[in-house]
Design an enzyme around this catalytic site. Sequence first.
Site, PDB file in Angstrom:
ATOM      1  N   ASP A  10       2.335   2.067   2.974  1.00 22.58           N
ATOM      2  CA  ASP A  10       2.740   0.428   3.952  1.00 22.58           C
ATOM      3  C   ASP A  10       4.267   1.356   4.180  1.00 22.58           C
ATOM      4  O   ASP A  10       5.575   0.964   4.366  1.00 22.58           O
ATOM      5  CB  ASP A  10       3.436  -0.951   2.969  1.00 22.58           C
ATOM      6  CG  ASP A  10       1.793  -1.407   4.010  1.00 22.58           C
ATOM      7  OD1 ASP A  10       1.651  -1.060   4.454  1.00 22.58           O
ATOM      8  OD2 ASP A  10       1.829  -1.863   2.183  1.00 22.58           O
TER       9      ASP A  10
ATOM     10  N   ASP B  72      -6.951 -14.282   7.686  1.00 26.64           N
ATOM     11  CA  ASP B  72      -5.952 -14.390   7.338  1.00 26.64           C
ATOM     12  C   ASP B  72      -4.921 -15.010   7.759  1.00 26.64           C
ATOM     13  O   ASP B  72      -3.364 -14.825   8.297  1.00 26.64           O
ATOM     14  CB  ASP B  72      -5.023 -13.175   7.216  1.00 26.64           C
ATOM     15  CG  ASP B  72      -6.025 -11.965   6.615  1.00 26.64           C
ATOM     16  OD1 ASP B  72      -6.529 -12.467   5.777  1.00 26.64           O
ATOM     17  OD2 ASP B  72      -5.663 -10.677   6.836  1.00 26.64           O
TER      18      ASP B  72
ATOM     19  N   HIS C 266       1.252  -1.521  -0.004  1.00 30.14           N
ATOM     20  CA  HIS C 266      -0.331   0.044   0.181  1.00 30.14           C
ATOM     21  C   HIS C 266       1.101   1.424   0.031  1.00 30.14           C
ATOM     22  O   HIS C 266       2.006   1.416   0.260  1.00 30.14           O
ATOM     23  CB  HIS C 266      -1.162   0.044   1.654  1.00 30.14           C
ATOM     24  CG  HIS C 266      -2.110  -1.334   1.270  1.00 30.14           C
ATOM     25  ND1 HIS C 266      -1.642  -2.089   2.403  1.00 30.14           N
ATOM     26  CD2 HIS C 266      -2.733  -1.287   0.852  1.00 30.14           C
ATOM     27  CE1 HIS C 266      -2.386  -3.121   2.400  1.00 30.14           C
ATOM     28  NE2 HIS C 266      -3.008  -2.676   1.656  1.00 30.14           N
TER      29      HIS C 266
ATOM     30  N   ASP D  87     -11.830 -12.532   9.073  1.00 31.63           N
ATOM     31  CA  ASP D  87     -10.879 -12.488   8.508  1.00 31.63           C
ATOM     32  C   ASP D  87     -10.090 -13.025   8.938  1.00 31.63           C
ATOM     33  O   ASP D  87      -9.303 -12.162   9.306  1.00 31.63           O
ATOM     34  CB  ASP D  87     -11.162 -11.133   7.341  1.00 31.63           C
ATOM     35  CG  ASP D  87      -9.828 -10.909   6.669  1.00 31.63           C
ATOM     36  OD1 ASP D  87      -9.865 -12.346   6.025  1.00 31.63           O
ATOM     37  OD2 ASP D  87      -9.663 -10.312   5.770  1.00 31.63           O
TER      38      ASP D  87
END
Length: 387
Positions: free
Chosen positions: A57, A257, A54, A255
């Site tokens: 990031d 992950d 991103h 979620d």
Amino acid sequence: MSYEPRREDKFSFGVWTCANRGRDPFGEATRPSMDPFYIIRKLGSLGVWGISLHDNDLIPIDASAAERDRLVSEFRKTLADAGMVTAAATTNMFYDPVFKDGGFTSNDGRVRSYSIQKVMNAIDVGAELGADTFIFWGGREGTEVDFSKDHIDSVKRYRDALNFLCNYVKDQGYNMRFSLEAKPNEPRGDIYFPTTGALLGFIATLEYPEMVGVNPEVAHELMANLNCCHVYAQCMDAGKLFLVHLNSQKYARYDQDLRFGSEDIQGSFAMVHLLETHGFDGAREYDAHPYRTEDEAGVWEFVKGCMRNYLILKEKAAQFEADAEVRQIREANNGACALWDSVAGGYSGDKAKAIKAEDYDIGAMAQRGLGYERLDQIACEILMGVR
Ligand code: XLS
Ligand code: MG
């Protein structure tokens, strides 16, 4: 087989996956932060081919232009030194409070136009880093209160935004395509375009549909109670599977992950089998994070485990394909039929007549057992390592 990842395996990690510090809605970070340059060097040493990021990031949201330029050039250099590539870039349109009610679908036109500015800047960064794919995951694009937005306007605004941004890419002469990522909920109560199927329908309404595909994520599809392998297959058929976001997920939860292959081994096997037997050539990107219990050593165990599990399942897929009994079962089921071949060859009135005129003994056709109990047991035994 050593299951050592090589660059040709096209494994990629979001920088954010390793940078994840274990923060969750109920608890603080459990790991210190790691800088993105260190993460890249480390991933490179573990055989990873690419990274995704991103904008934020790497570049703080309030960075000056000089700071941005310095960070982008250091990132480029670090990647080149590590012999790695940027698989994809994307925009963080979910963290800052300005996006609390969405970016492209906010009711506030200034938030929507700021979103376009932020994405254009992120596209510039992606282009400078050599990314040919730009991901859109609209995590805040949605609602909790269904009377808070006009949903038809939301769809239109999303389309206007993507059309504008496709034109921006063309205008800049960038070699870049867009990849949309679906998720049914989290962080919003409901997120727009909750499934990959919804996105495929939406893409067909865009100005440049050929520039836009999808990157379905395993956990997101499972959250929507769907079969991710079937989702991948439909996207491949449509030429829309630009990259995959791999991870694992316990059934019907938030979620999670999790490390790829740590849950639902048979489902993970089916996906790897599909991708490998059909020669998928996009990035196998991991979008997951290490357990909150882990220190830095655990982060690298997580990275290695994701890739190792994929390679083990790839080997198992080849074993399954080469298995004589599997072939026998398939051959017994693959009844050839000239009439069907005529259907697949396209319509004609004569063919329609011939098919209608045929006498089908459906009782006999239905009688034969198909051997799928055996087929599944063979897969189980291969996966459990006894065959
Ligand atoms: C979150 C998404 C996110 C995207 C990139 O659930 O998976 O990580 O892949 O913004
Ligand atoms: Mg993802």
